[in-house]
Design a protein around this motif. Structure first.
Motif, PDB file in Angstrom:
ATOM      1  N   ILE A  60       7.719   4.275   0.262  1.00 19.99           N
ATOM      2  CA  ILE A  60       7.593   2.818   0.309  1.00 19.99           C
ATOM      3  C   ILE A  60       6.170   2.382  -0.017  1.00 19.99           C
ATOM      4  O   ILE A  60       5.205   2.813   0.630  1.00 19.99           O
ATOM      5  CB  ILE A  60       7.997   2.295   1.704  1.00 19.99           C
ATOM      6  CG1 ILE A  60       9.479   2.563   1.950  1.00 19.99           C
ATOM      7  CG2 ILE A  60       7.674   0.821   1.856  1.00 19.99           C
ATOM      8  CD1 ILE A  60       9.926   2.287   3.370  1.00 19.99           C
ATOM      9  N   ASP A  61       6.050   1.514  -1.005  1.00 22.24           N
ATOM     10  CA  ASP A  61       4.771   0.904  -1.367  1.00 22.24           C
ATOM     11  C   ASP A  61       4.728  -0.498  -0.765  1.00 22.24           C
ATOM     12  O   ASP A  61       5.372  -1.418  -1.276  1.00 22.24           O
ATOM     13  CB  ASP A  61       4.632   0.836  -2.887  1.00 22.24           C
ATOM     14  CG  ASP A  61       3.341   0.158  -3.340  1.00 22.24           C
ATOM     15  OD1 ASP A  61       2.517  -0.212  -2.482  1.00 22.24           O
ATOM     16  OD2 ASP A  61       3.167  -0.016  -4.564  1.00 22.24           O
ATOM     17  N   THR A  62       3.989  -0.672   0.315  1.00 21.51           N
ATOM     18  CA  THR A  62       3.964  -1.976   0.988  1.00 21.51           C
ATOM     19  C   THR A  62       3.019  -2.968   0.329  1.00 21.51           C
ATOM     20  O   THR A  62       2.908  -4.101   0.789  1.00 21.51           O
ATOM     21  CB  THR A  62       3.574  -1.815   2.473  1.00 21.51           C
ATOM     22  OG1 THR A  62       2.321  -1.138   2.563  1.00 21.51           O
ATOM     23  CG2 THR A  62       4.643  -1.062   3.240  1.00 21.51           C
ATOM     24  N   THR A  63       2.346  -2.582  -0.734  1.00 23.35           N
ATOM     25  CA  THR A  63       1.532  -3.565  -1.452  1.00 23.35           C
ATOM     26  C   THR A  63       2.391  -4.426  -2.372  1.00 23.35           C
ATOM     27  O   THR A  63       1.951  -5.480  -2.832  1.00 23.35           O
ATOM     28  CB  THR A  63       0.424  -2.894  -2.287  1.00 23.35           C
ATOM     29  OG1 THR A  63       1.011  -2.193  -3.390  1.00 23.35           O
ATOM     30  CG2 THR A  63      -0.401  -1.942  -1.438  1.00 23.35           C
ATOM     31  N   TYR A 106       0.170  -7.285   8.498  1.00 22.86           N
ATOM     32  CA  TYR A 106      -0.029  -6.000   7.822  1.00 22.86           C
ATOM     33  C   TYR A 106      -0.519  -6.144   6.385  1.00 22.86           C
ATOM     34  O   TYR A 106      -0.739  -5.138   5.718  1.00 22.86           O
ATOM     35  CB  TYR A 106       1.281  -5.199   7.830  1.00 22.86           C
ATOM     36  CG  TYR A 106       1.922  -5.105   9.188  1.00 22.86           C
ATOM     37  CD1 TYR A 106       1.274  -4.484  10.261  1.00 22.86           C
ATOM     38  CD2 TYR A 106       3.187  -5.664   9.419  1.00 22.86           C
ATOM     39  CE1 TYR A 106       1.875  -4.419  11.510  1.00 22.86           C
ATOM     40  CE2 TYR A 106       3.789  -5.589  10.672  1.00 22.86           C
ATOM     41  CZ  TYR A 106       3.124  -4.967  11.709  1.00 22.86           C
ATOM     42  OH  TYR A 106       3.723  -4.910  12.940  1.00 22.86           O
ATOM     43  N   ASN A 107      -0.636  -7.382   5.909  1.00 17.17           N
ATOM     44  CA  ASN A 107      -1.038  -7.651   4.531  1.00 17.17           C
ATOM     45  C   ASN A 107      -0.085  -7.015   3.525  1.00 17.17           C
ATOM     46  O   ASN A 107      -0.489  -6.610   2.430  1.00 17.17           O
ATOM     47  CB  ASN A 107      -2.473  -7.175   4.256  1.00 17.17           C
ATOM     48  CG  ASN A 107      -3.055  -7.793   2.991  1.00 17.17           C
ATOM     49  OD1 ASN A 107      -2.695  -8.909   2.619  1.00 17.17           O
ATOM     50  ND2 ASN A 107      -3.942  -7.073   2.332  1.00 17.17           N
ATOM     51  N   TRP A 108       1.193  -6.930   3.899  1.00 19.31           N
ATOM     52  CA  TRP A 108       2.184  -6.454   2.945  1.00 19.31           C
ATOM     53  C   TRP A 108       2.248  -7.425   1.759  1.00 19.31           C
ATOM     54  O   TRP A 108       2.119  -8.628   1.909  1.00 19.31           O
ATOM     55  CB  TRP A 108       3.561  -6.367   3.588  1.00 19.31           C
ATOM     56  CG  TRP A 108       3.721  -5.224   4.546  1.00 19.31           C
ATOM     57  CD1 TRP A 108       2.754  -4.389   5.018  1.00 19.31           C
ATOM     58  CD2 TRP A 108       4.942  -4.814   5.166  1.00 19.31           C
ATOM     59  NE1 TRP A 108       3.286  -3.476   5.885  1.00 19.31           N
ATOM     60  CE2 TRP A 108       4.637  -3.712   6.006  1.00 19.31           C
ATOM     61  CE3 TRP A 108       6.259  -5.267   5.108  1.00 19.31           C
ATOM     62  CZ2 TRP A 108       5.611  -3.068   6.759  1.00 19.31           C
ATOM     63  CZ3 TRP A 108       7.231  -4.631   5.863  1.00 19.31           C
ATOM     64  CH2 TRP A 108       6.908  -3.538   6.675  1.00 19.31           C
ATOM     65  N   GLY A 109       2.447  -6.879   0.590  1.00 17.65           N
ATOM     66  CA  GLY A 109       2.600  -7.704  -0.592  1.00 17.65           C
ATOM     67  C   GLY A 109       1.296  -8.150  -1.215  1.00 17.65           C
ATOM     68  O   GLY A 109       1.281  -9.101  -1.993  1.00 17.65           O
ATOM     69  N   PRO A 133       7.770  -0.100  -5.265  1.00 17.50           N
ATOM     70  CA  PRO A 133       7.948  -1.421  -4.648  1.00 17.50           C
ATOM     71  C   PRO A 133       9.237  -1.442  -3.842  1.00 17.50           C
ATOM     72  O   PRO A 133      10.247  -0.847  -4.238  1.00 17.50           O
ATOM     73  CB  PRO A 133       8.011  -2.365  -5.848  1.00 17.50           C
ATOM     74  CG  PRO A 133       7.253  -1.654  -6.927  1.00 17.50           C
ATOM     75  CD  PRO A 133       7.549  -0.197  -6.725  1.00 17.50           C
ATOM     76  N   THR A 134       9.198  -2.145  -2.716  1.00 18.23           N
ATOM     77  CA  THR A 134      10.292  -2.040  -1.744  1.00 18.23           C
ATOM     78  C   THR A 134      10.785  -3.408  -1.309  1.00 18.23           C
ATOM     79  O   THR A 134       9.991  -4.323  -1.061  1.00 18.23           O
ATOM     80  CB  THR A 134       9.834  -1.236  -0.521  1.00 18.23           C
ATOM     81  OG1 THR A 134       9.443   0.078  -0.950  1.00 18.23           O
ATOM     82  CG2 THR A 134      10.946  -1.111   0.515  1.00 18.23           C
ATOM     83  N   GLY A 178      14.656   1.121 -10.057  1.00 15.22           N
ATOM     84  CA  GLY A 178      13.380   1.766  -9.756  1.00 15.22           C
ATOM     85  C   GLY A 178      12.681   1.280  -8.502  1.00 15.22           C
ATOM     86  O   GLY A 178      11.503   1.579  -8.296  1.00 15.22           O
ATOM     87  N   TYR A 179      13.404   0.546  -7.646  1.00 15.20           N
ATOM     88  CA  TYR A 179      12.821   0.038  -6.411  1.00 15.20           C
ATOM     89  C   TYR A 179      13.543   0.635  -5.206  1.00 15.20           C
ATOM     90  O   TYR A 179      14.656   1.152  -5.321  1.00 15.20           O
ATOM     91  CB  TYR A 179      12.922  -1.490  -6.361  1.00 15.20           C
ATOM     92  CG  TYR A 179      12.475  -2.163  -7.636  1.00 15.20           C
ATOM     93  CD1 TYR A 179      11.161  -2.081  -8.072  1.00 15.20           C
ATOM     94  CD2 TYR A 179      13.379  -2.876  -8.424  1.00 15.20           C
ATOM     95  CE1 TYR A 179      10.744  -2.691  -9.244  1.00 15.20           C
ATOM     96  CE2 TYR A 179      12.987  -3.489  -9.604  1.00 15.20           C
ATOM     97  CZ  TYR A 179      11.667  -3.398 -10.011  1.00 15.20           C
ATOM     98  OH  TYR A 179      11.265  -3.993 -11.178  1.00 15.20           O
ATOM     99  N   ALA A 180      12.916   0.552  -4.040  1.00 14.23           N
ATOM    100  CA  ALA A 180      13.537   1.011  -2.796  1.00 14.23           C
ATOM    101  C   ALA A 180      14.041  -0.192  -2.001  1.00 14.23           C
ATOM    102  O   ALA A 180      13.565  -1.320  -2.186  1.00 14.23           O
ATOM    103  CB  ALA A 180      12.539   1.809  -1.966  1.00 14.23           C
ATOM    104  N   VAL A 181      15.005   0.063  -1.116  1.00  9.89           N
ATOM    105  CA  VAL A 181      15.524  -0.969  -0.212  1.00  9.89           C
ATOM    106  C   VAL A 181      15.600  -0.388   1.189  1.00  9.89           C
ATOM    107  O   VAL A 181      16.136   0.710   1.378  1.00  9.89           O
ATOM    108  CB  VAL A 181      16.935  -1.438  -0.602  1.00  9.89           C
ATOM    109  CG1 VAL A 181      17.320  -2.683   0.201  1.00  9.89           C
ATOM    110  CG2 VAL A 181      17.052  -1.713  -2.084  1.00  9.89           C
TER     111      VAL A 181
END
Length: 412
Positions: free
Chosen positions: A131-134, A159-162, A67-68, A94-97
């Motif tokens: 990067i997980d864009t979901t 993009y339907n991110w999230g 998750p980003t 545990g996340y990306a930025v």
């Protein structure tokens, strides 16, 4: 020019710092405590600002996409060292930025928004292995706090991110540009929102944050408005102003308990569905949400945030020609805060009836307005409890005026 220089000075001074609180240690467990993942950094050329690279901070010990959070920095803060504390904190959890610098001078605000958007999408496209864009969050401070809403709306819709989890966390936000009333009313309702303002911020008028919070199409159960207040404990000053999170001198309990802790919990709830995280980040004033270390002033949570200070308290007032939502500022008045003990309006959201409790025993002239300002219903009464039938009104957001003063936004 004076205002531009002020914000620049506020942000470029935030250089490397260490935790140095004489009263309280960092949280040792639970939300707000440091994680144990290893911080890695990917740096690549920013096509729209070639002198400043785009950076992806990520847990290098995790080989799959995570998750980003897409971070929009404050005006003038185009060096990631300015916010190294929170970047490292997020990754260790545990996340990306994704950190995208944008220009301070020589460009328009639209250029800055485009720079952020193109940087975010380039990072997501080129580094899909990280990067997980979901599962995404949009986090921003000041100019970036206002921009986060516009950027998030575009990425959610286009993009339907999230699709598996999304949030916005806006701190001390500036004006929000390029976001129409229709955009605000059509946000995905599964978006989570934390809006946080600081009591001694004299830079950005709290009305900007209140306006967006009131009008965005996110259920009250999934959004909270937080006020952090300054205090002094054993001679040490915790200053809740525009510079929070503070990295110019030292990290302290205000950063960890009023910001990192809520962000940590919001990520856990949004990305993992953990209801313990909701109780901290979106607890509607729960003990776990608002409690600060003993001696510090607790956070204050609002579902109907009041306006406490006049506009002349701020460098950037809501009623400015720079603000495309200037027309909404007149609906937000300190009178609402100063007189709230005399009048209460409930419930919110309302269904069949709206009630006004009148403690002052004066004649109340009540009008309900739609978001274009048109009167859709009006009445008057000197009863202590006024009941207004609203079942014939369309579903939506309205504002109520009592004796021709704006009092409260309501949702029907």
């Amino acid at each position: 020019m004076r205002k531009i220089v002020l914000l620049l000075l506020l942000n470029v001074s935030f250089i490397h710092a260490q935790y140095s609180d004489p009263n309280f240690p960092k949280p040792s467990a639970g939300y707000g405590s440091d994680g144990n993942h290893t911080v890695g950094v990917i740096s690549f050329t920013n096509p729209y600002f070639t002198s400043k690279n785009i950076e992806i901070y990520h847990p290098s010990d995790i080989s799959s996409p995570v998750p980003t959070i897409f971070y929009s920095h404050a005006y003038g803060g185009n060096n990631s060292a300015n916010i190294s504390g929170v970047l490292n904190f997020i990754v260790q959890k545990g996340y990306a930025v994704v950190y995208v610098p944008y220009q301070t001078t020589g460009v328009t605000n639209n250029d800055r928004y485009d720079n952020l958007l193109h940087g975010f999408t380039k990072a997501a496209r080129d580094y899909s292995s990280v990067i997980d864009t979901t599962k995404v969050g949009f986090l921003g401070h000041s100019f970036g706090g206002g921009a986060s809403f516009t950027l998030a709306k575009h990425c959610f819709d286009t993009y339907n991110w999230g699709s598996a989890g999304r949030f916005i966390y806006a701190l001390a936000q500036w004006y929000t540009l390029n976001l129409s009333p229709a955009d605000l009313s059509s946000f995905p309702i599964d978006t989570k929102l934390v809006t946080e303002v600081f009591d001694d911020d004299i830079t950005n008028d709290h009305r900007m944050a209140i306006d967006i919070f009131n009008n965005i199409n996110i259920p009250l159960s999934e959004k909270d408005f937080i006020l952090a207040k300054s205090c002094t404990v054993s001679g040490y000053n915790y200053i809740a102003d525009h510079s929070v999170p503070n990295t110019s001198a030292a990290f302290d309990a205000l950063d960890y308990y009023a910001y990192y802790r809520l962000l940590d919990a919001l990520c856990d709830y949004t990305f993992n569905g953990n209801l313990a995280g909701k109780d901290v980040a979106l607890g509607n004033g729960s003990t776990n949400q608002v409690t600060m270390p003993t001696g510090m002033l607790d956070l204050i949570e609002y579902e109907n945030p009041p306006v406490i200070y006049p506009e002349n308290n701020y460098t950037f007032p809501c009623s400015s020609s720079t603000n495309p939502r200037e027309s909404f500022c007149g609906l937000l008045s300190t009178e609402d805060f100063n007189n709230k003990k005399q009048l209460s309006i409930f419930p919110n959201p309302a269904h069949n009836n709206l009630y006004i409790r009148n403690k002052s025993e004066i004649l109340c002239k009540v009008s309900i307005h739609d978001m274009t300002g048109n009167i859709v219903l009006e009445t008057e009464s000197d009863d202590k409890l006024i009941a207004i039938k609203i079942q014939n009104l369309d579903r939506g957001v309205y504002f109520v005026k009592v004796n021709n003063r704006a009092k409260r936004f309501i949702k029907i």
